[in-house]
Motif scaffolding. Structure first.
Motif, PDB file in Angstrom:
ATOM      1  N   ALA A  87       0.839  -1.194   0.000  1.00 37.24           N
ATOM      2  CA  ALA A  87       0.000   0.000   0.000  1.00 37.24           C
ATOM      3  C   ALA A  87       0.880   1.251   0.000  1.00 37.24           C
ATOM      4  O   ALA A  87       1.915   1.283   0.679  1.00 37.24           O
ATOM      5  N   PRO A  88       0.493   2.302  -0.728  1.00 34.47           N
ATOM      6  CA  PRO A  88       1.306   3.522  -0.757  1.00 34.47           C
ATOM      7  C   PRO A  88       1.153   4.317   0.538  1.00 34.47           C
ATOM      8  O   PRO A  88       0.058   4.427   1.095  1.00 34.47           O
ATOM      9  N   VAL A  89       2.269   4.876   1.008  1.00 30.29           N
ATOM     10  CA  VAL A  89       2.265   5.691   2.228  1.00 30.29           C
ATOM     11  C   VAL A  89       3.143   6.915   2.025  1.00 30.29           C
ATOM     12  O   VAL A  89       4.018   6.953   1.140  1.00 30.29           O
ATOM     13  N   TRP A  90       2.901   7.915   2.852  1.00 35.06           N
ATOM     14  CA  TRP A  90       3.745   9.093   2.915  1.00 35.06           C
ATOM     15  C   TRP A  90       4.626   8.979   4.159  1.00 35.06           C
ATOM     16  O   TRP A  90       4.122   8.767   5.260  1.00 35.06           O
ATOM     17  N   ARG A  91       5.933   9.100   3.973  1.00 34.87           N
ATOM     18  CA  ARG A  91       6.859   9.162   5.113  1.00 34.87           C
ATOM     19  C   ARG A  91       7.248  10.618   5.313  1.00 34.87           C
ATOM     20  O   ARG A  91       7.885  11.232   4.453  1.00 34.87           O
ATOM     21  N   ILE A  92       6.886  11.177   6.453  1.00 36.93           N
ATOM     22  CA  ILE A  92       7.093  12.588   6.750  1.00 36.93           C
ATOM     23  C   ILE A  92       8.260  12.737   7.723  1.00 36.93           C
ATOM     24  O   ILE A  92       8.192  12.244   8.851  1.00 36.93           O
ATOM     25  N   ASP A  93       9.351  13.377   7.275  1.00 36.74           N
ATOM     26  CA  ASP A  93      10.507  13.635   8.126  1.00 36.74           C
ATOM     27  C   ASP A  93      10.468  15.092   8.558  1.00 36.74           C
ATOM     28  O   ASP A  93      10.631  16.006   7.736  1.00 36.74           O
ATOM     29  N   GLY A  94      10.246  15.320   9.859  1.00 33.92           N
ATOM     30  CA  GLY A  94      10.103  16.669  10.372  1.00 33.92           C
ATOM     31  C   GLY A  94      11.423  17.385  10.557  1.00 33.92           C
ATOM     32  O   GLY A  94      12.508  16.796  10.472  1.00 33.92           O
ATOM     33  N   ALA A  95      11.341  18.679  10.835  1.00 33.78           N
ATOM     34  CA  ALA A  95      12.530  19.507  11.005  1.00 33.78           C
ATOM     35  C   ALA A  95      13.338  19.119  12.231  1.00 33.78           C
ATOM     36  O   ALA A  95      14.546  19.385  12.291  1.00 33.78           O
ATOM     37  N   GLU A  96      12.723  18.498  13.219  1.00 38.76           N
ATOM     38  CA  GLU A  96      13.411  18.125  14.451  1.00 38.76           C
ATOM     39  C   GLU A  96      13.881  16.671  14.452  1.00 38.76           C
ATOM     40  O   GLU A  96      14.217  16.122  15.500  1.00 38.76           O
ATOM     41  N   GLY A  97      13.848  16.028  13.293  1.00 40.51           N
ATOM     42  CA  GLY A  97      14.300  14.647  13.206  1.00 40.51           C
ATOM     43  C   GLY A  97      13.238  13.613  13.473  1.00 40.51           C
ATOM     44  O   GLY A  97      13.521  12.412  13.469  1.00 40.51           O
ATOM     45  N   ASP A  98      11.992  14.039  13.710  1.00 39.24           N
ATOM     46  CA  ASP A  98      10.901  13.106  13.946  1.00 39.24           C
ATOM     47  C   ASP A  98      10.383  12.565  12.615  1.00 39.24           C
ATOM     48  O   ASP A  98      10.484  13.217  11.586  1.00 39.24           O
ATOM     49  N   THR A  99       9.836  11.356  12.640  1.00 36.15           N
ATOM     50  CA  THR A  99       9.301  10.708  11.436  1.00 36.15           C
ATOM     51  C   THR A  99       7.952  10.082  11.765  1.00 36.15           C
ATOM     52  O   THR A  99       7.798   9.453  12.819  1.00 36.15           O
ATOM     53  N   HIS A 100       6.987  10.268  10.869  1.00 32.17           N
ATOM     54  CA  HIS A 100       5.730   9.547  11.026  1.00 32.17           C
ATOM     55  C   HIS A 100       5.186   9.170   9.656  1.00 32.17           C
ATOM     56  O   HIS A 100       5.557   9.751   8.633  1.00 32.17           O
ATOM     57  N   ILE A 101       4.312   8.178   9.658  1.00 35.32           N
ATOM     58  CA  ILE A 101       3.800   7.567   8.434  1.00 35.32           C
ATOM     59  C   ILE A 101       2.312   7.871   8.294  1.00 35.32           C
ATOM     60  O   ILE A 101       1.541   7.713   9.249  1.00 35.32           O
ATOM     61  N   LEU A 102       1.912   8.283   7.069  1.00 37.02           N
ATOM     62  CA  LEU A 102       0.503   8.522   6.752  1.00 37.02           C
ATOM     63  C   LEU A 102       0.126   7.698   5.531  1.00 37.02           C
ATOM     64  O   LEU A 102       0.939   7.530   4.603  1.00 37.02           O
ATOM     65  N   SER A 103      -1.076   7.188   5.510  1.00 37.86           N
ATOM     66  CA  SER A 103      -1.534   6.446   4.340  1.00 37.86           C
ATOM     67  C   SER A 103      -1.754   7.403   3.173  1.00 37.86           C
ATOM     68  O   SER A 103      -2.189   8.546   3.348  1.00 37.86           O
ATOM     69  N   ALA A 104      -1.432   6.952   1.961  1.00 35.20           N
ATOM     70  CA  ALA A 104      -1.682   7.740   0.750  1.00 35.20           C
ATOM     71  C   ALA A 104      -3.019   7.380   0.130  1.00 35.20           C
ATOM     72  O   ALA A 104      -3.383   7.935  -0.920  1.00 35.20           O
ATOM     73  N   GLU A 105      -3.757   6.453   0.729  1.00 31.06           N
ATOM     74  CA  GLU A 105      -5.085   6.078   0.233  1.00 31.06           C
ATOM     75  C   GLU A 105      -6.153   6.786   1.052  1.00 31.06           C
ATOM     76  O   GLU A 105      -6.089   6.813   2.285  1.00 31.06           O
ATOM     77  N   ALA A 106      -7.123   7.343   0.380  1.00 32.51           N
ATOM     78  CA  ALA A 106      -8.202   8.042   1.070  1.00 32.51           C
ATOM     79  C   ALA A 106      -8.939   7.088   2.003  1.00 32.51           C
ATOM     80  O   ALA A 106      -9.330   5.985   1.606  1.00 32.51           O
ATOM     81  N   GLY A 107      -9.097   7.500   3.231  1.00 34.50           N
ATOM     82  CA  GLY A 107      -9.849   6.712   4.196  1.00 34.50           C
ATOM     83  C   GLY A 107      -9.118   5.533   4.777  1.00 34.50           C
ATOM     84  O   GLY A 107      -9.713   4.751   5.518  1.00 34.50           O
ATOM     85  N   ALA A 108      -7.849   5.368   4.469  1.00 29.59           N
ATOM     86  CA  ALA A 108      -7.088   4.209   4.961  1.00 29.59           C
ATOM     87  C   ALA A 108      -6.072   4.662   6.012  1.00 29.59           C
ATOM     88  O   ALA A 108      -5.745   5.842   6.132  1.00 29.59           O
ATOM     89  N   VAL A 109      -5.584   3.700   6.780  1.00 30.80           N
ATOM     90  CA  VAL A 109      -4.527   3.953   7.762  1.00 30.80           C
ATOM     91  C   VAL A 109      -3.390   2.978   7.475  1.00 30.80           C
ATOM     92  O   VAL A 109      -3.620   1.879   6.933  1.00 30.80           O
ATOM     93  N   PRO A 110      -2.153   3.347   7.804  1.00 25.71           N
ATOM     94  CA  PRO A 110      -1.031   2.433   7.556  1.00 25.71           C
ATOM     95  C   PRO A 110      -1.194   1.116   8.301  1.00 25.71           C
ATOM     96  O   PRO A 110      -1.700   1.078   9.425  1.00 25.71           O
ATOM     97  N   VAL A 111      -0.770   0.039   7.673  1.00 23.74           N
ATOM     98  CA  VAL A 111      -0.830  -1.284   8.300  1.00 23.74           C
ATOM     99  C   VAL A 111       0.126  -1.327   9.489  1.00 23.74           C
ATOM    100  O   VAL A 111       1.250  -0.836   9.416  1.00 23.74           O
ATOM    101  N   ALA A 112      -0.315  -1.892  10.590  1.00 20.98           N
ATOM    102  CA  ALA A 112       0.514  -1.997  11.787  1.00 20.98           C
ATOM    103  C   ALA A 112       1.675  -2.955  11.555  1.00 20.98           C
ATOM    104  O   ALA A 112       1.546  -3.968  10.844  1.00 20.98           O
ATOM    105  N   VAL A 113       2.818  -2.638  12.153  1.00 27.39           N
ATOM    106  CA  VAL A 113       3.989  -3.510  12.057  1.00 27.39           C
ATOM    107  C   VAL A 113       3.884  -4.568  13.153  1.00 27.39           C
ATOM    108  O   VAL A 113       4.152  -4.312  14.327  1.00 27.39           O
ATOM    109  N   ASP A 114       3.473  -5.766  12.762  1.00 28.57           N
ATOM    110  CA  ASP A 114       3.364  -6.876  13.704  1.00 28.57           C
ATOM    111  C   ASP A 114       3.995  -8.113  13.071  1.00 28.57           C
ATOM    112  O   ASP A 114       4.631  -8.029  12.012  1.00 28.57           O
ATOM    113  N   THR A 115       3.832  -9.241  13.700  1.00 28.71           N
ATOM    114  CA  THR A 115       4.468 -10.468  13.199  1.00 28.71           C
ATOM    115  C   THR A 115       4.032 -10.805  11.781  1.00 28.71           C
ATOM    116  O   THR A 115       4.873 -11.139  10.924  1.00 28.71           O
ATOM    117  N   ALA A 116       2.728 -10.727  11.503  1.00 34.78           N
ATOM    118  CA  ALA A 116       2.237 -11.044  10.166  1.00 34.78           C
ATOM    119  C   ALA A 116       2.790 -10.071   9.131  1.00 34.78           C
ATOM    120  O   ALA A 116       3.171 -10.465   8.016  1.00 34.78           O
TER     121      ALA A 116
END
Length: 478
Positions: A87-116
């Protein structure tokens, strides 16, 4: 010469003999280990997943599923469009070195990082079945501080001939490290003992630095006293030892004396430069630009727009990155690939290389006196994977040089007079990565093997002599 001066000289010489004799027993064990492991490191470096290898294992962007751009993120330093588990995602690298992930699909959320998730990503990246997945904090191949932002890590063991192990970031969901069984075995004989790098020690950076300094310090004393004693014992003139010999020693002591005279200087430079690898007292830390200047120079990525047009240009791309370093509004397509493409952010036309004038803000009180484009490594820039690069020289008191990416405008490295001195006293003397020599690889290998063998003879003979010396009282008392 006064009697007090003669007595002082004899005391100093006796102390040198005692230090070299008894501390040398342990030091020679370290010397032998360092020389042997250093030879392994010539051909098997510490495992690392390069950006190009990470790009090669990534998925092509599915543009049909890119339904929205991130809102309110234009102030970020860098925005990257990539795939995360199909699935497409946006990786956002902030000015203070922080990083967070946003889904690029409308109405979707990034898949959780788990064993599966890790099983799917690792199987796709490595092209093999996954045998086992576990969450870890640290292990031998992820102990460096650069992995801290990705912890906890997920380790996946693949079922393949190389016995590959992949490490997946819990932050980005990307593979950030890869090792094979061959790399792990050889590094236990190479980098791990050479750097004194076991996990239990290296995970505490401050403690590890102290151990390296306190192990190397006595070894330097042994090397220096050995050189002094070896020269004092040498008689190369008319007044020689019995039978015209230049050395009084025989057997293992003869090997130790001769190898010490031939390779002692090189051994000393290797030990001293190895001690400097942890920069004791941070004497070679160098200068830095003011934080506010660095933030201003980094600029802003801006809002990703015209995604429909970009989809037609970047067909098959695995990453698309928006940046604003040095005020250059750029889009990089497959930046980590062998042939990245650079676009102007507004027109989407091919971008041209430039020398960013804003770089002067990173050197307060300095004036740009020269700039040059490097297309191949030189003495102070030895990385062939980061070329071309623009070197900008300033006339500030620290004599600062900036290395800048001519396409993105990003600051790649900062060097001042102190850091260039460190290049001489540590990097060059420890690795001998002199461009003229490394470009002639058989000659560089021969150079390193020559002095390493001399060091091994010196070390092993020292261990044998020391062991015999330790056993002598036991035999006498028996």
């Amino acid at each position: 010469m006064r009697r007090s001066e003669r007595n002082w000289g004899r005391s100093a010489l006796r102390l040198a003999f005692l230090v070299h004799r008894w501390a040398g027993i342990v030091a020679c064990l370290f010397f032998a280990m360092w020389f042997a492991s250093g030879l392994v490191m010539l051909y098997m470096p510490y495992p690392a997943l390069s950006p190009a290898q990470g790009w090669a294992g990534a998925e092509p962007i599915d543009w049909s599923r890119v339904g929205r751009a991130p809102q309110g993120q234009g102030g970020a330093r860098r925005i990257t469009l990539e795939m995360r588990d199909g699935a497409p995602v946006w990786r956002i690298d902030g000015a203070e070195g922080d990083t967070h992930i946003l889904s690029a699909e409308a109405g979707a959320v990034p898949v959780a990082v788990d064993t599966a998730y890790v099983r799917r990503v690792a199987a796709r990246f490595g092209g093999a079945e996954v045998a086992r997945v576990e969450a870890i904090g640290h292990d031998q191949w992820t102990v460096a501080g650069g992995f801290d932002r990705h912890r906890p890590l997920w380790k996946a063991d693949l079922v393949d001939a190389a016995r590959t192990e992949l490490y997946v970031s819990s932050l980005t969901g990307q593979v950030v490290q890869r090792t094979t069984r061959s790399q792990r075995v050889w590094n236990w004989l190479g980098s791990v003992p050479h750097w004194i790098y076991p996990t239990v020690l290296r995970r505490d950076g401050g403690l590890w630095r102290q151990v390296v300094m306190w192990v190397s310090g006595p070894c330097i004393a042994v090397a220096l006293t050995g050189l002094w004693i070896g020269i004092l014992r040498l008689r190369a003139g008319r007044r020689r030892y019995r039978d015209g010999r230049m050395t009084p020693y025989r057997g293992w002591m003869l090997w130790h004396h001769v190898s010490g005279l031939l390779g002692g200087a090189m051994l000393t430079t290797w030990i001293v430069s190895g001690w400097l690898s942890v920069d004791p007292g941070h004497a070679f830390a160098g200068s830095a630009a003011p934080p506010e200047a660095m933030r201003a120079y980094a600029g802003q990525a801006g809002e990703p727009v015209a995604l429909d047009r970009l989809a037609r240009i970047a067909v098959g791309a695995r990453s698309v990155e928006w940046s604003g370093d040095a005020g250059l509004k750029r889009i990089a397509i497959d930046r980590a690939s062998p042939h990245p493409r650079w676009l102007d952010r507004q027109s989407l036309a091919p971008a041209r290389a430039s020398i960013p004038a804003r770089a002067a803000m990173l050197v307060p009180g300095g004036r740009l006196v020269a700039s040059e484009r490097l297309a191949r490594p030189d003495f102070y820039w030895t990385s062939p994977t980061r070329l071309p690069v623009v070197r900008m020289r300033f006339d500030d008191p620290a004599a600062t040089w900036l290395y800048v990416d001519p396409m993105s405008g990003a600051l790649v490295q900062r060097q001042d007079r102190t850091r260039r001195a460190y290049r001489w006293v540590y990097t060059l003397l420890h690795t001998w990565d002199w461009p003229w020599l490394t470009a002639r690889r058989p000659a560089w290998d021969a150079w390193m093997w020559l002095w390493s063998i001399a060091g091994m003879v010196l070390s092993v003979s020292g261990v044998v002599v020391g062991w015999r010396r330790l056993r002598r009282p036991a035999r006498g008392g028996g």
